[in-house]
Design a protein around this motif. Structure first.
Motif, PDB file in Angstrom:
ATOM      1  N   GLY A 198       0.827  -1.288   0.054  1.00 22.28           N
ATOM      2  CA  GLY A 198      -0.004  -0.007  -0.017  1.00 22.28           C
ATOM      3  C   GLY A 198       0.888   1.177   0.076  1.00 22.28           C
ATOM      4  O   GLY A 198       0.352   2.342  -0.008  1.00 22.28           O
ATOM      5  N   GLY A 199       2.024   0.988  -0.048  1.00 25.90           N
ATOM      6  CA  GLY A 199       3.196   2.238   0.030  1.00 25.90           C
ATOM      7  C   GLY A 199       3.240   3.066  -1.383  1.00 25.90           C
ATOM      8  O   GLY A 199       3.527   4.132  -1.387  1.00 25.90           O
ATOM      9  N   TYR A 200       2.693   2.271  -2.336  1.00 22.24           N
ATOM     10  CA  TYR A 200       3.012   2.926  -3.535  1.00 22.24           C
ATOM     11  C   TYR A 200       1.562   2.304  -4.474  1.00 22.24           C
ATOM     12  O   TYR A 200       1.130   1.273  -4.629  1.00 22.24           O
ATOM     13  CB  TYR A 200       4.195   2.148  -4.306  1.00 22.24           C
ATOM     14  N   VAL A 201       1.160   3.556  -5.082  1.00 23.39           N
ATOM     15  CA  VAL A 201       0.042   3.352  -6.075  1.00 23.39           C
ATOM     16  C   VAL A 201       0.146   4.007  -7.410  1.00 23.39           C
ATOM     17  O   VAL A 201       0.608   5.298  -7.485  1.00 23.39           O
ATOM     18  CB  VAL A 201      -1.249   3.986  -5.445  1.00 23.39           C
ATOM     19  N   LEU A 254       0.088   7.925  -7.929  1.00 24.73           N
ATOM     20  CA  LEU A 254      -0.662   8.723  -7.064  1.00 24.73           C
ATOM     21  C   LEU A 254      -0.247   8.802  -5.629  1.00 24.73           C
ATOM     22  O   LEU A 254      -0.791   9.730  -5.005  1.00 24.73           O
ATOM     23  CB  LEU A 254      -2.119   7.982  -7.304  1.00 24.73           C
ATOM     24  N   LEU A 255       0.434   7.869  -5.236  1.00 30.54           N
ATOM     25  CA  LEU A 255       1.100   7.698  -3.878  1.00 30.54           C
ATOM     26  C   LEU A 255       2.292   7.049  -3.967  1.00 30.54           C
ATOM     27  O   LEU A 255       2.576   6.007  -4.363  1.00 30.54           O
ATOM     28  CB  LEU A 255      -0.010   7.070  -2.870  1.00 30.54           C
ATOM     29  N   HIS A 256       3.374   7.667  -3.172  1.00 23.06           N
ATOM     30  CA  HIS A 256       4.615   6.820  -3.093  1.00 23.06           C
ATOM     31  C   HIS A 256       5.006   7.343  -1.645  1.00 23.06           C
ATOM     32  O   HIS A 256       5.644   8.433  -1.432  1.00 23.06           O
ATOM     33  CB  HIS A 256       5.604   6.978  -4.053  1.00 23.06           C
ATOM     34  N   GLN A 257       4.959   6.558  -0.609  1.00 23.97           N
ATOM     35  CA  GLN A 257       5.346   6.569   0.756  1.00 23.97           C
ATOM     36  C   GLN A 257       6.688   5.839   1.120  1.00 23.97           C
ATOM     37  O   GLN A 257       6.241   4.635   1.332  1.00 23.97           O
ATOM     38  CB  GLN A 257       4.330   6.820   1.818  1.00 23.97           C
ATOM     39  N   SER A 258       7.919   6.592   1.219  1.00 23.75           N
ATOM     40  CA  SER A 258       9.028   5.371   1.698  1.00 23.75           C
ATOM     41  C   SER A 258       9.427   5.661   3.199  1.00 23.75           C
ATOM     42  O   SER A 258       8.865   6.527   3.735  1.00 23.75           O
ATOM     43  CB  SER A 258      10.030   5.783   0.723  1.00 23.75           C
ATOM     44  N   ILE A 259      10.217   5.030   3.669  1.00 19.76           N
ATOM     45  CA  ILE A 259      10.963   4.918   4.817  1.00 19.76           C
ATOM     46  C   ILE A 259      11.906   6.224   4.781  1.00 19.76           C
ATOM     47  O   ILE A 259      12.816   6.215   3.723  1.00 19.76           O
ATOM     48  CB  ILE A 259      11.370   3.632   5.286  1.00 19.76           C
ATOM     49  N   GLY A 300      10.277 -10.852   9.044  1.00 17.95           N
ATOM     50  CA  GLY A 300       9.508  -9.884   9.533  1.00 17.95           C
ATOM     51  C   GLY A 300       9.846  -8.705   8.503  1.00 17.95           C
ATOM     52  O   GLY A 300      10.580  -8.807   7.607  1.00 17.95           O
ATOM     53  N   ASP A 301       8.512  -7.925   8.408  1.00 16.71           N
ATOM     54  CA  ASP A 301       9.097  -6.810   7.781  1.00 16.71           C
ATOM     55  C   ASP A 301       8.538  -5.284   8.280  1.00 16.71           C
ATOM     56  O   ASP A 301       7.759  -5.234   9.324  1.00 16.71           O
ATOM     57  CB  ASP A 301       8.317  -6.759   6.188  1.00 16.71           C
ATOM     58  N   LEU A 302       9.202  -4.369   7.996  1.00 13.46           N
ATOM     59  CA  LEU A 302       8.922  -2.918   8.562  1.00 13.46           C
ATOM     60  C   LEU A 302       8.336  -2.007   7.590  1.00 13.46           C
ATOM     61  O   LEU A 302       9.359  -1.921   6.471  1.00 13.46           O
ATOM     62  CB  LEU A 302      10.238  -2.456   9.202  1.00 13.46           C
ATOM     63  N   GLY A 303       7.605  -1.191   7.607  1.00 14.88           N
ATOM     64  CA  GLY A 303       7.251  -0.061   6.725  1.00 14.88           C
ATOM     65  C   GLY A 303       6.509   0.994   7.360  1.00 14.88           C
ATOM     66  O   GLY A 303       6.372   1.128   8.559  1.00 14.88           O
ATOM     67  N   PRO A 304       6.125   1.982   6.592  1.00 11.56           N
ATOM     68  CA  PRO A 304       5.530   3.434   7.113  1.00 11.56           C
ATOM     69  C   PRO A 304       4.297   2.813   7.800  1.00 11.56           C
ATOM     70  O   PRO A 304       3.485   2.394   7.375  1.00 11.56           O
ATOM     71  CB  PRO A 304       5.634   4.152   6.083  1.00 11.56           C
ATOM     72  N   LYS A 305       4.056   3.946   8.916  1.00 10.45           N
ATOM     73  CA  LYS A 305       2.621   3.782   9.520  1.00 10.45           C
ATOM     74  C   LYS A 305       1.580   4.291   8.641  1.00 10.45           C
ATOM     75  O   LYS A 305       1.808   5.337   7.862  1.00 10.45           O
ATOM     76  CB  LYS A 305       2.919   4.508  10.908  1.00 10.45           C
ATOM     77  N   GLY A 306       0.453   3.911   8.827  1.00 13.41           N
ATOM     78  CA  GLY A 306      -0.816   4.610   7.871  1.00 13.41           C
ATOM     79  C   GLY A 306      -0.812   3.768   6.589  1.00 13.41           C
ATOM     80  O   GLY A 306      -1.861   4.243   5.724  1.00 13.41           O
ATOM     81  N   ILE A 307       0.110   2.990   6.232  1.00 15.05           N
ATOM     82  CA  ILE A 307       0.350   2.451   4.842  1.00 15.05           C
ATOM     83  C   ILE A 307      -0.451   0.796   5.206  1.00 15.05           C
ATOM     84  O   ILE A 307       0.064   0.104   5.658  1.00 15.05           O
ATOM     85  CB  ILE A 307       1.679   2.316   4.417  1.00 15.05           C
ATOM     86  N   LYS A 319      -3.017  -1.977   2.520  1.00 12.48           N
ATOM     87  CA  LYS A 319      -3.717  -2.238   1.228  1.00 12.48           C
ATOM     88  C   LYS A 319      -4.843  -1.475   1.223  1.00 12.48           C
ATOM     89  O   LYS A 319      -5.242  -0.965   0.148  1.00 12.48           O
ATOM     90  CB  LYS A 319      -3.805  -3.827   0.944  1.00 12.48           C
ATOM     91  N   ARG A 320      -5.694  -1.510   2.112  1.00 12.71           N
ATOM     92  CA  ARG A 320      -6.970  -0.983   2.396  1.00 12.71           C
ATOM     93  C   ARG A 320      -6.979   0.630   1.792  1.00 12.71           C
ATOM     94  O   ARG A 320      -7.432   1.120   1.379  1.00 12.71           O
ATOM     95  CB  ARG A 320      -7.544  -0.909   3.622  1.00 12.71           C
ATOM     96  N   HIS A 321      -6.035   1.183   2.519  1.00 11.16           N
ATOM     97  CA  HIS A 321      -5.700   2.866   2.356  1.00 11.16           C
ATOM     98  C   HIS A 321      -5.260   2.982   0.840  1.00 11.16           C
ATOM     99  O   HIS A 321      -5.874   3.890   0.337  1.00 11.16           O
ATOM    100  CB  HIS A 321      -4.518   3.499   3.291  1.00 11.16           C
ATOM    101  N   ALA A 322      -4.551   2.177   0.141  1.00 12.95           N
ATOM    102  CA  ALA A 322      -3.981   2.283  -1.002  1.00 12.95           C
ATOM    103  C   ALA A 322      -5.357   2.255  -2.145  1.00 12.95           C
ATOM    104  O   ALA A 322      -5.412   2.985  -3.115  1.00 12.95           O
ATOM    105  CB  ALA A 322      -3.115   1.443  -1.321  1.00 12.95           C
ATOM    106  N   ILE A 323      -6.136   1.268  -1.798  1.00 15.56           N
ATOM    107  CA  ILE A 323      -7.349   1.127  -2.758  1.00 15.56           C
ATOM    108  C   ILE A 323      -8.274   2.394  -2.398  1.00 15.56           C
ATOM    109  O   ILE A 323      -8.625   2.875  -3.395  1.00 15.56           O
ATOM    110  CB  ILE A 323      -8.158  -0.157  -2.410  1.00 15.56           C
ATOM    111  N   GLU A 324      -8.271   2.619  -1.264  1.00 15.59           N
ATOM    112  CA  GLU A 324      -9.128   3.895  -1.059  1.00 15.59           C
ATOM    113  C   GLU A 324      -8.645   5.101  -1.803  1.00 15.59           C
ATOM    114  O   GLU A 324      -9.493   5.875  -2.504  1.00 15.59           O
ATOM    115  CB  GLU A 324      -9.369   4.405   0.515  1.00 15.59           C
ATOM    116  N   VAL A 325      -7.350   5.443  -1.950  1.00 13.61           N
ATOM    117  CA  VAL A 325      -6.684   6.517  -2.652  1.00 13.61           C
ATOM    118  C   VAL A 325      -7.046   6.279  -4.201  1.00 13.61           C
ATOM    119  O   VAL A 325      -7.252   7.216  -4.977  1.00 13.61           O
ATOM    120  CB  VAL A 325      -5.245   6.498  -2.363  1.00 13.61           C
TER     121      VAL A 325
END
Length: 283
Positions: free
Chosen positions: A69-72, A79-84, A201-208, A210-216
């Motif tokens: 969900g970090g990239y759309v 439309l969206l690209h949120q990186s660490i 394990g994986d680590l990514g930005p908060k707020g990211i 798949k749901r948020h990306a679909i809504e965007v």
């Protein structure tokens, strides 16, 4: 379901199998659905560089959601690209190296690994594939080839500002628990083999998510969630199911995703996607 729908497909275990092979029936289903006027997007934990390495043959897509969900991207438009942040990436790299943990940084430009992934990675990837029920005829050849898609860099070149997500090999589940405490400003997940056994394990930005990306994306396209159909096989896909009007679990999916689904199709390698598209009258 003859009116225009927007379809969101998880990749591993949904669109392609656990050997990264695209079933011919899935390719056919996607192309036929688009010919019928439906929109098709992949919605995956993979970053764009990893997706570009997949062999999708003649299959066409309308865009992608990547990095959980970090990239759309819609028809080439980002439309969206949120990186660490660079600061957080430096912290993760140093933390993993101190613990002798292999990791890979997922960026749109490539997947970058540390020294420890050269030994940790092949073993974990073999467990991942075997845990999903696949047979590996030559285990040593598989392990040797499993790191070919990654770029090995010295530590100072791993401090990057273009990282979408970091996946690291779990020596034990405690590594994941410790990562939650060590990185309170990031989201920590696990993923893996049979019954979603925690191998990474994986680590990514908060707020990211798949749901948020679909809504965007839905907002950008001015489409309603009731016209969205999600297809997934794992717990990470539950956030897709939360915002789509109809949800399909793969026959090879985990218990939780099946319980949340409106319909359960056959396995990914048993024409699962094609059968679901047929059932839903998308094709």
């Amino acid at each position: 379901m003859s009116e225009k729908k927007i379809l969101f497909l998880d990749v591993d275990g949904t669109l392609i199998d656990y050997e990264a092979k695209l079933p011919l029936s899935a390719e056919k289903a996607v192309n036929m659905a688009r010919e019928n006027g439906h929109l098709v997007y992949i919605c995956t934990g993979c970053s764009k560089a990893e997706i570009l390495q997949r062999d999708f043959r003649t299959m066409q897509l309308d865009g992608m959601i990547g990095a959980n969900g970090g990239y759309v991207e819609d028809n080439g438009e980002v439309l969206l690209h949120q990186s660490i942040s660079l600061e957080d990436v430096r912290h993760i790299v140093d933390w993993c190296n101190q613990r002798h943990i292999g990791f890979y940084l997922e960026a749109n430009s490539g997947m970058y690994i540390n020294d420890y992934f050269l030994t940790d990675g092949p073993e974990a990837m073999a467990k991942y594939v075997l845990g999903k029920g696949k047979k590996i005829e030559d285990i040593e050849a598989f392990k040797s080839n499993s790191v070919n898609q990654y770029i090995h860099l010295p530590t100072e070149q791993l401090y990057r500002d273009d990282v979408n997500k970091v996946s690291f090999v779990l020596h034990s589940y405690q590594d994941h628990l410790d990562s939650i405490k060590e990185f309170p400003d990031l989201i920590a997940n696990t993923w893996g083999g049979k019954d979603e056994q925690a191998l990474f394990g994986d680590l990514g930005p908060k707020g990211i998510t798949k749901r948020h990306a679909i809504e965007v994306l839905l907002n950008h396209l001015k489409m309603d969630a009731s016209d969205a159909i999600a297809f997934g096989d794992a717990k990470i896909d539950l956030s897709m199911f939360e915002c789509c009007g109809y949800n399909v679990a793969m026959g090879n999916g985990g218990k939780e995703i099946k319980e949340a689904a409106d319909y359960i199709t056959t396995d990914v390698n048993d024409d699962g996607l094609y059968n679901a598209f047929k059932y839903l009258k998308l094709i």
